[in-house]
Design a protein around this motif. Sequence first.
Motif, mmCIF file in Angstrom:
data_model
loop_
_atom_site.group_PDB
_atom_site.id
_atom_site.type_symbol
_atom_site.label_atom_id
_atom_site.label_comp_id
_atom_site.label_asym_id
_atom_site.label_seq_id
_atom_site.Cartn_x
_atom_site.Cartn_y
_atom_site.Cartn_z
ATOM 1 N N ALA A 34 0.822 -1.218 0.000
ATOM 2 C CA ALA A 34 0.000 0.000 0.000
ATOM 3 C C ALA A 34 0.858 1.271 0.000
ATOM 4 O O ALA A 34 0.320 2.375 -0.016
ATOM 5 C CB ALA A 34 -0.933 0.002 1.208
ATOM 6 N N TYR A 35 2.183 1.098 0.012
ATOM 7 C CA TYR A 35 3.116 2.214 0.065
ATOM 8 C C TYR A 35 3.950 2.250 -1.213
ATOM 9 O O TYR A 35 4.197 1.216 -1.826
ATOM 10 C CB TYR A 35 4.022 2.082 1.300
ATOM 11 C CG TYR A 35 3.218 2.059 2.569
ATOM 12 C CD1 TYR A 35 2.891 3.234 3.222
ATOM 13 C CD2 TYR A 35 2.725 0.864 3.090
ATOM 14 C CE1 TYR A 35 2.109 3.223 4.372
ATOM 15 C CE2 TYR A 35 1.936 0.849 4.239
ATOM 16 C CZ TYR A 35 1.637 2.023 4.863
ATOM 17 O OH TYR A 35 0.853 2.015 5.988
ATOM 18 N N THR A 36 4.390 3.436 -1.610
ATOM 19 C CA THR A 36 5.234 3.558 -2.795
ATOM 20 C C THR A 36 6.572 2.864 -2.537
ATOM 21 O O THR A 36 6.983 2.723 -1.376
ATOM 22 C CB THR A 36 5.472 5.031 -3.172
ATOM 23 O OG1 THR A 36 6.152 5.685 -2.089
ATOM 24 C CG2 THR A 36 4.167 5.748 -3.499
ATOM 25 N N ARG A 115 -1.238 5.261 -3.404
ATOM 26 C CA ARG A 115 -0.345 4.642 -2.422
ATOM 27 C C ARG A 115 0.297 5.736 -1.570
ATOM 28 O O ARG A 115 0.493 6.863 -2.010
ATOM 29 C CB ARG A 115 0.730 3.804 -3.113
ATOM 30 C CG ARG A 115 0.151 2.561 -3.775
ATOM 31 C CD ARG A 115 1.215 1.696 -4.382
ATOM 32 N NE ARG A 115 1.891 2.425 -5.459
ATOM 33 C CZ ARG A 115 3.026 2.036 -6.025
ATOM 34 N NH1 ARG A 115 3.619 0.926 -5.634
ATOM 35 N NH2 ARG A 115 3.562 2.748 -6.988
#
Length: 151
Positions: A34-36, A115
């Motif tokens: 969910a994060y870059t 994200r």
Amino acid sequence: MSLSPPFTEESARAKVKKAQDLWNSQDPQKCSAAYTPDSIWRNRGVFFSGQKAIEEFLTKKWEKEKNYRLRKELFAFTDNKIAVQFWYEYQDAHDAMKWKRCYGLEDWTFAEDGRMRKRQMSGNDVEISDSERWFKEGVDVNTVDISEQHW
């Protein structure tokens, strides 16, 4: 409804609850997605970046924090930023399985694809007794009445 910026109040609230549910899964690999890839984190006094570091951090977190249950609520938002207030309870595997509750705030900044590209967290742990717990087994964390003294 899009969960990518720019946020509306409705989409910001939905994004917060989606993050809550994701973290309550306690799946570090799923959460880190969910994060870059270059996401920047500050978690209390620990600074790091990148999905691999996030996954490693969350793996260690949930090895320590057993019976973890989290609630997040929208605090404020702008086009690409969301601030949340959160509470979670856990048994501390590094401290004789004592029950603890963490109170805190997070500052999130999002990339265009939705994200998270930056997460800054401040939190404080308080030891609690079993009778003081809010998020007991079978309780919906979203329905617990958290009084103003805890907001």
